[in-house]
Design a protein around this motif. Structure first.
Motif, mmCIF file in Angstrom:
data_model
loop_
_atom_site.group_PDB
_atom_site.id
_atom_site.type_symbol
_atom_site.label_atom_id
_atom_site.label_comp_id
_atom_site.label_asym_id
_atom_site.label_seq_id
_atom_site.Cartn_x
_atom_site.Cartn_y
_atom_site.Cartn_z
ATOM 1 N N ASP A 48 -11.579 10.504 9.614
ATOM 2 C CA ASP A 48 -12.781 10.754 10.415
ATOM 3 C C ASP A 48 -13.876 9.726 10.129
ATOM 4 O O ASP A 48 -14.634 9.350 11.023
ATOM 5 N N ILE A 49 -13.959 9.281 8.892
ATOM 6 C CA ILE A 49 -15.108 8.492 8.436
ATOM 7 C C ILE A 49 -14.769 7.025 8.197
ATOM 8 O O ILE A 49 -15.528 6.132 8.575
ATOM 9 N N ALA A 50 -13.652 6.752 7.560
ATOM 10 C CA ALA A 50 -13.261 5.372 7.241
ATOM 11 C C ALA A 50 -11.764 5.208 7.441
ATOM 12 O O ALA A 50 -11.012 5.028 6.481
ATOM 13 N N PRO A 51 -11.299 5.249 8.689
ATOM 14 C CA PRO A 51 -9.851 5.188 8.943
ATOM 15 C C PRO A 51 -9.212 3.870 8.514
ATOM 16 O O PRO A 51 -7.984 3.799 8.408
ATOM 17 N N TRP A 52 -10.024 2.870 8.249
ATOM 18 C CA TRP A 52 -9.536 1.559 7.819
ATOM 19 C C TRP A 52 -9.227 1.513 6.325
ATOM 20 O O TRP A 52 -8.629 0.555 5.839
ATOM 21 N N PHE A 53 -9.625 2.528 5.580
ATOM 22 C CA PHE A 53 -9.612 2.492 4.120
ATOM 23 C C PHE A 53 -8.202 2.645 3.556
ATOM 24 O O PHE A 53 -7.538 3.656 3.780
ATOM 25 N N GLN A 54 -7.749 1.650 2.825
ATOM 26 C CA GLN A 54 -6.470 1.741 2.117
ATOM 27 C C GLN A 54 -6.773 2.277 0.714
ATOM 28 O O GLN A 54 -7.223 1.540 -0.165
ATOM 29 N N SER A 55 -6.526 3.559 0.519
ATOM 30 C CA SER A 55 -6.999 4.234 -0.690
ATOM 31 C C SER A 55 -6.099 4.053 -1.905
ATOM 32 O O SER A 55 -6.522 4.349 -3.026
ATOM 33 N N ALA A 56 -4.874 3.590 -1.704
ATOM 34 C CA ALA A 56 -3.960 3.420 -2.843
ATOM 35 C C ALA A 56 -3.094 2.187 -2.628
ATOM 36 O O ALA A 56 -2.395 2.073 -1.628
ATOM 37 N N LEU A 57 -3.149 1.275 -3.592
ATOM 38 C CA LEU A 57 -2.448 -0.001 -3.497
ATOM 39 C C LEU A 57 -1.284 -0.056 -4.474
ATOM 40 O O LEU A 57 -1.336 0.552 -5.544
ATOM 41 N N VAL A 58 -0.245 -0.787 -4.104
ATOM 42 C CA VAL A 58 0.871 -1.071 -5.008
ATOM 43 C C VAL A 58 0.542 -2.396 -5.689
ATOM 44 O O VAL A 58 0.433 -3.430 -5.028
ATOM 45 N N VAL A 59 0.375 -2.355 -7.006
ATOM 46 C CA VAL A 59 -0.139 -3.514 -7.734
ATOM 47 C C VAL A 59 0.854 -3.970 -8.798
ATOM 48 O O VAL A 59 1.470 -3.146 -9.487
ATOM 49 N N VAL A 69 0.843 -1.196 0.000
ATOM 50 C CA VAL A 69 0.000 0.000 0.000
ATOM 51 C C VAL A 69 0.878 1.245 0.000
ATOM 52 O O VAL A 69 2.046 1.211 0.390
ATOM 53 N N PHE A 70 0.274 2.335 -0.474
ATOM 54 C CA PHE A 70 0.936 3.629 -0.379
ATOM 55 C C PHE A 70 0.526 4.265 0.962
ATOM 56 O O PHE A 70 0.569 3.598 1.986
ATOM 57 N N THR A 71 0.125 5.482 0.971
ATOM 58 C CA THR A 71 -0.209 6.129 2.241
ATOM 59 C C THR A 71 -1.594 5.712 2.721
ATOM 60 O O THR A 71 -2.436 5.283 1.944
ATOM 61 N N VAL A 72 -1.814 5.840 4.032
ATOM 62 C CA VAL A 72 -3.079 5.443 4.651
ATOM 63 C C VAL A 72 -3.581 6.589 5.527
ATOM 64 O O VAL A 72 -2.809 7.476 5.918
ATOM 65 N N PRO A 73 -4.887 6.609 5.859
ATOM 66 C CA PRO A 73 -5.439 7.719 6.627
ATOM 67 C C PRO A 73 -4.822 7.860 8.015
ATOM 68 O O PRO A 73 -4.574 6.862 8.696
ATOM 69 N N LYS A 74 -4.572 9.085 8.396
ATOM 70 C CA LYS A 74 -4.107 9.391 9.755
ATOM 71 C C LYS A 74 -4.458 10.842 10.051
ATOM 72 O O LYS A 74 -4.170 11.735 9.244
ATOM 73 N N ALA A 75 -5.095 11.076 11.172
ATOM 74 C CA ALA A 75 -5.529 12.419 11.534
ATOM 75 C C ALA A 75 -4.364 13.398 11.525
ATOM 76 O O ALA A 75 -3.282 13.098 12.026
ATOM 77 N N GLY A 76 -4.598 14.560 10.938
ATOM 78 C CA GLY A 76 -3.591 15.611 10.891
ATOM 79 C C GLY A 76 -2.655 15.519 9.705
ATOM 80 O O GLY A 76 -1.868 16.436 9.466
ATOM 81 N N ARG A 77 -2.739 14.413 8.955
ATOM 82 C CA ARG A 77 -1.879 14.244 7.785
ATOM 83 C C ARG A 77 -2.662 14.541 6.508
ATOM 84 O O ARG A 77 -3.889 14.535 6.500
ATOM 85 N N SER A 78 -1.940 14.769 5.435
ATOM 86 C CA SER A 78 -2.591 14.960 4.143
ATOM 87 C C SER A 78 -3.318 13.684 3.758
ATOM 88 O O SER A 78 -2.782 12.586 3.913
ATOM 89 N N GLU A 79 -4.544 13.838 3.251
ATOM 90 C CA GLU A 79 -5.328 12.685 2.828
ATOM 91 C C GLU A 79 -5.860 12.922 1.415
ATOM 92 O O GLU A 79 -5.746 14.019 0.860
ATOM 93 N N ALA A 80 -6.459 11.888 0.830
ATOM 94 C CA ALA A 80 -6.769 11.910 -0.596
ATOM 95 C C ALA A 80 -7.956 12.791 -0.964
ATOM 96 O O ALA A 80 -8.027 13.304 -2.080
ATOM 97 N N ALA A 81 -8.906 12.953 -0.047
ATOM 98 C CA ALA A 81 -10.121 13.705 -0.374
ATOM 99 C C ALA A 81 -10.758 14.226 0.917
ATOM 100 O O ALA A 81 -10.479 13.722 2.009
#
Length: 310
Positions: free
Chosen positions: A187-198, A76-88
């Motif tokens: 805030d909403i889906a902290p489990w979500f891996q939004s970008a995968l290395v494939v 995976v690439f980056t994952v959600p974490k409060a205070g960090r840049s996120e995808a949307a």
């Protein structure tokens, strides 16, 4: 590998390449910059023209199996974490920000949910699900922003209460005074891996040792990026600004340095939960066994060498 020059979520890979870490391990990483959706490169991945691609867990990713593209998520690439840049972000129109504070306040509102199957669309529907609201019944969902260039005109039209917006547009629109950033994945889906290395199954079979070494270096780069605890160094900020052509001030305003999973393991639970939401929205018709989309061996082998982190 083909990467979009318009986002910063591949920061650990760009960082490792620019620092020369891959070269020292005798891994030659050739990056093709492309603004095309990464799903467009899936046939080229299966054919062997590319060895790696970033992919989001969008409906199109799940459909690759049915189309007989034997691709595998290996990390995976980056994952959600409060205070960090996120995808949307879910953003609230500036004049509505006092009346929309909790997810329950979305009831009766108009929400721009972006193009069906996109990351911003996933965020919008995840918010409704968490609030126990139904699209079309409790909330009016519209889908005018199909491409990145559509978001700002949609925001300026002021025909909605909330807009689900990709970055860096969400930050740019906030700085221009149109919206207020409100809720994001942490805030909403902290489990979500939004970008995968494939990668492709064929590449993994033929080049297992190279993939393992690549992931060793990649994960060590992730850990070095994380060591900043989210603080931007001038070097990392300049690196990403040059890569993306996004103003350094905008990147800093987006949040702290994106958080990288130090162990890089693909979550079958995240893929399964994402698939279920796409089925609920009608973007996917049938479920597949998400384990067919994952090859855990390369990352597991890399972790045997560099060790796991808690």
């Amino acid at each position: 590998i083909a990467l979009s020059p318009s986002n910063i979520w591949t920061v650990p890979l760009i960082y490792g390449v620019k620092k020369g870490y891959f070269a020292r391990a005798n891994i030659d990483v050739e990056i093709t910059k492309s603004s095309q959706p990464s799903i467009m490169f899936a046939p080229l991945l299966a054919r062997g023209d590319f060895d790696l691609l970033p992919q989001t867990p969008a409906p199109s990713f799940y459909n690759l199996i049915r189309q007989q593209f034997n691709v595998k998520a290996v990390s995976v690439f980056t994952v959600p974490k409060a205070g960090r840049s996120e995808a949307a972000w879910l953003t609230v129109m500036k004049d509505k920000s006092d009346s929309i504070r909790d997810l329950a306040d979305l009831r009766g509102k108009v929400v721009e949910g972006a193009g069906l199957g996109t990351t911003a669309n996933f965020l919008a529907f995840s918010a409704l699900k968490k609030a126990g609201l139904t699209a079309g019944k409790d909330v009016k969902i519209q889908s005018h922003a199909k491409l990145a260039g559509d978001f700002l005109p949609v925001i300026k039209s002021n025909q909605q209460d909330v807009v689900s917006v990709i970055e860096p547009v969400a930050t740019q629109a906030e700085r221009q005074g149109y919206v207020k950033r409100w809720k994001t994945f942490s805030d909403i889906a902290p489990w979500f891996q939004s970008a995968l290395v494939v990668s492709s199954e064929n590449f993994l079979k033929k080049n297992g040792p190279a993939m393992r070494t690549f992931l060793e270096v990649y994960l060590l780069s992730c850990r070095e990026v994380n060591a900043s605890n989210g603080q931007w160094s001038s070097d990392t900020l300049d690196l990403l600004s040059q890569w993306t052509n996004i103003d350094a001030g905008i990147i800093r305003a987006m949040g702290g340095v994106p958080y990288c999973d130090p162990n890089g393991e693909v979550s079958a639970d995240s893929l399964d939960r994402s698939q279920k939401l796409w089925i609920e929205t009608g973007a996917l018709k049938e479920a597949i066994d998400v384990n067919t989309l994952i090859d855990p061996v390369p990352t597991a082998d890399a972790l045997k060498v560099i060790g796991r982190m808690q």
